[in-house]
Design an enzyme around this catalytic site. Structure first.
Site, PDB file in Angstrom:
ATOM      1  CE  LYS A 275     -23.162  10.262   2.574  1.00 26.62           C
ATOM      2  NZ  LYS A 275     -22.161   9.860   3.352  1.00 26.62           N
ATOM      3  CG  ASP A 304     -17.581  10.585  -8.119  1.00 24.77           C
ATOM      4  OD1 ASP A 304     -17.639  10.720  -7.279  1.00 24.77           O
ATOM      5  OD2 ASP A 304     -16.805  11.016  -8.619  1.00 24.77           O
ATOM      6  NE  ARG A 309     -14.786  11.071  -4.806  1.00 25.77           N
ATOM      7  CZ  ARG A 309     -15.232  11.648  -3.599  1.00 25.77           C
ATOM      8  NH1 ARG A 309     -14.204  11.276  -3.195  1.00 25.77           N
ATOM      9  NH2 ARG A 309     -15.880  11.294  -3.479  1.00 25.77           N
ATOM     10  CG  ASP A 367     -22.899  13.430   0.905  1.00 24.43           C
ATOM     11  OD1 ASP A 367     -23.023  14.446   1.927  1.00 24.43           O
ATOM     12  OD2 ASP A 367     -21.780  13.566   0.839  1.00 24.43           O
ATOM     13  CB  CYS A 421     -19.488  15.488   6.359  1.00 27.99           C
ATOM     14  SG  CYS A 421     -18.258  15.794   5.607  1.00 27.99           S
TER      15      CYS A 421
END
Length: 697
Positions: A275, A304, A309, A367, A421
């Site tokens: 994204k 992040d 990650r 998100d 999601c």
């Protein structure tokens, strides 16, 4: 559910952590049992176990069939639990007692009750215990189906490939042609002996610019393509492209003269980075649309908090964003790009709205972590969600509300997109409603002079039909209709997703304009060349396989209302959706019918001539010789016709015999037609024989 990056050897190395304290076993289900046990006990993801670090280290190997067995067992676990818990958990106590390998128990139960062969291979004590209770298990399985049921796996989605305009200057049409040729050659090499049609169609997506729609079975062949290894294409599901599209579309600077500052964006939870790079690509296209040579430089801050990650995010940015960079806090840029991508290893909740580096941030993408309940093609995520239940959803929802409220606290920010999601209202509509309510209440109590936030309808997805759900006393139907939902189990051909666009309630915003139309100029140019996808792969699958349990209604909620574009195949011929073997067999059958019809007409003409000559036998003795000549001619015609028909029948049998196993129905139909034609031929011969006998008399 087979992962995309399988190698041709069909095996991959398990994470070395799995093989600790594990001896060898003769059970054919040993690998699958160990993987599932690790998932159930340690709550690890299936892909992280299979594709973890040190994959090339020596260890257990997992085949495609093992991976598929684990996925199928996970999908059937709810009904297996229902079976074991029946009659006061009697079966559970008998089978699970003193069992250490829980995953192997579920694997064996699945193979016995729902597997392809309905039996368990191999032996062992665990198998003996299960087989002693086979009758009770099968009876409970019949009853459990009605109570729990098992969701049919969704039909395979198309493969979505986003052209990375940051890394390549090639047009979307050119990339599509290269990928289609690569897939075509791969399919041709695999199916050459079967004679299948090797034609491949690549479509343009109806909603997302630069997103290509490929056949469902194309993913495995493309991961090794140079475009993928060089970062020129990105494998990204359609629904995950919606957040960046909704945030950037319309986020335009009115004029470089009036607004000298840059237009920056924060990606609050950026890893793995798809994204983030999509935001940069869309923002670059918006910036390059200006005629001014002094376009202000914009930044995408990718945040992040997790170190692992963050490493994944940094690697993705290094691959997908051209030139330079590579260390934290240093931007990656190119002289030709008016956009920088800045990875930051920080927690978004710890950022300060008055931080100088965020002074020009006008939009934020939130998100956050979610249950992943919309990821219908990842059953292990569904399993983790079901195991934790409401408690995990509540914990996630609390974090999501805090993250969204923190984004609202940036006074200079004009747009926010919140996405997950997940398919649960608790993580979607209710989170947005509570965050808005709490933020406005706090602003009013503190007398903050800021404009309120309002849910807005993204015009770039105006044709998307599936919308949000209204919530009593929290969210009106009007606001819910502005939200976007995707459902992979109801014909959307993409994973489940939720997107909500929030805007400051201004009459006019300096530096911003209204949303641009859904179809950008660049997308229109691609659409003039590439056909727009309108469910062709789904229709082809339903046509080739017939109506079955996987067939679903057309995706009226997701497909843009555009006419289906005919595909021009090789040689400039229009191609249908039938495969070549079906076309060949049906064509030969038509030719056979025409030959039979021609034979019949010739026989009728001969019989009429014979009848006229028979009437003149008594008046002219020389007509006997003519009659014999006509009979001989008639026999020659029949013999020649039979020889031609025999040759065509042989061709039909060859064509039908070389067709794929999926054309069994066509074979039976061809045999039936042949039998009918032979019966007609026999009948015609009998009539001719009668006429000959009568003429002789």
């Amino acid at each position: 559910v087979i992962p995309k990056n399988f190698t041709s050897s069909a095996t991959f190395i398990l994470n070395p952590g799995i093989k600790k304290n594990m001896g060898f076993s003769a059970s054919p289900y040993d690998e699958a049992g160990r993987i599932l046990t690790d998932i159930l006990k340690n709550h690890k993801g299936l892909k992280s176990l299979v594709f973890g670090n040190n994959q090339k280290a020596k260890g257990m190997k997992c085949s495609k069939s093992t991976y598929a067995t684990v996925c199928q067992t996970i999908q059937h676990k709810p009904i297996l639990d229902e079976i074991l818990q029946r009659n006061n958990a009697e079966l559970h106590d008998k089978i699970m007692k003193d069992c250490r390998n829980i995953g192997l128990v579920y694997i064996l139960l699945y193979e016995l009750l729902f597997g392809k062969y309905g039996s368990i291979r191999g032996g062992g004590a665990l198998k003996r215990i299960i087989m002693e209770n086979e009758e009770a298990l099968r009876d409970a399985a019949k009853e459990g189906k009605a109570v729990v049921g098992v969701k049919d796996p969704p039909p395979p989605f198309p493969k979505y490939v986003r052209v990375n305009t940051l890394k390549t200057s090639e047009t979307t049409h050119l990339v599509a042609e290269v990928l289609a040729e690569h897939i075509r050659s791969s399919i041709s090499s695999k199916r050459e002996s079967k004679g299948d049609d090797d034609e491949v169609v690549v479509y343009a997506d109806a909603h997302v610019p630069d997103l290509l729609v490929l056949p469902p079975d194309a993913g495995v062949d493309l991961h090794s393509h140079p475009y993928a290894s060089e970062g020129k294409i990105i494998f990204q599901d359609k629904s995950s492209c919606f957040p960046a599209l909704c945030l950037v579309q319309g986020l335009l600077i009115e004029s470089c003269g009036r607004n000298k500052s840059s237009l920056d964006i924060i990606d609050a939870c950026a890893s793995p980075g798809n994204k983030t790079t999509h935001l940069a690509a869309l923002l670059r296209q918006q910036q390059l649309s200006f005629t001014s040579n002094k376009t202000p430089l914009s930044k995408v801050f990718a945040l992040d908090r997790d170190s692992k990650r963050m490493k994944i995010l940094q690697d993705r940015v290094d691959l997908l964003v051209p030139t330079g960079g590579g260390t934290e806090g240093k931007s990656k840029k190119s002289k030709s790009l008016p956009v920088q991508v800045v990875p930051l290893h920080i927690d978004f909740l710890q950022t300060k709205s008055d931080d100088p580096k965020f002074a020009n941030v006008k939009a934020i993408l939130v998100d956050p972590s979610c249950s992943g309940s919309g990821m219908v093609n990842q059953p292990d995520r569904q399993l983790l969600h079901e195991e934790n239940g409401k408690q995990r959803i509540e914990s996630l929802a609390n974090f999501q509300i805090v993250a969204l409220k923190h984004a609202m606290s940036f006074p200079q920010v004009e747009r926010i997109v919140y996405s997950t999601c997940s398919i649960h209202e608790e993580e979607n509509e209710i989170v947005v409603a509570k965050a808005l309510q709490e933020h406005h209440s706090a602003a009013n109590s503190n007398n903050m002079a800021v404009s309120p936030w309002k849910i807005s309808r993204p015009s770039c997805l105006d044709s998307w039909k599936r919308r949000g759900n209204a919530v009593d006393n929290m969210l009106s139907n009007e606001d819910a209709h502005c939200m976007i939902r995707c459902d992979g189990l109801d014909g959307d051909e993409t994973n489940g997703f939720f997107v909500c666009l929030l805007k400051r309630q201004h009459t006019s915003i300096s530096g911003l304009t209204n949303d641009a139309p859904a179809s950008t100029a660049e997308k229109d140019n691609n659409s003039q060349i590439l056909p727009i996808y309108n469910g062709e792969f789904r229709m082809k699958r339903s046509t080739s396989t017939g109506t079955n349990k996987h067939s679903r209604k057309p995706a009226a909620d997701s497909v843009q209302e555009t006419p289906s574009t005919p595909h021009i195949g090789k040689g400039g011929k229009k191609r249908g959706i039938k495969n070549s073997s079906q076309d060949c067999a049906s064509t030969n059958l038509v030719e056979q019918k025409n030959a039979k019809r021609q034979k019949k007409e010739e026989a009728v003409v001969v019989s009429k001539v014979d009848a006229k000559k028979v009437g003149t036998v008594s008046s002219d003795s020389s007509s006997k010789q003519e009659l014999q000549t006509s009979v001989t001619r008639k026999k020659e015609i029949n013999t020649d016709t039979k020889r031609k028909e025999k040759k065509k029948d042989t061709d039909v049998r060859k064509n039908v015999g070389t067709s794929s196993s999926s054309n069994v129905h066509d074979k039976k139909k061809a045999k039936k037609i042949q039998w009918k034609l032979k019966q007609k031929e026999k009948k015609q011969n009998r009539l001719l024989q009668k006429k000959e006998n009568s003429s002789k008399e």
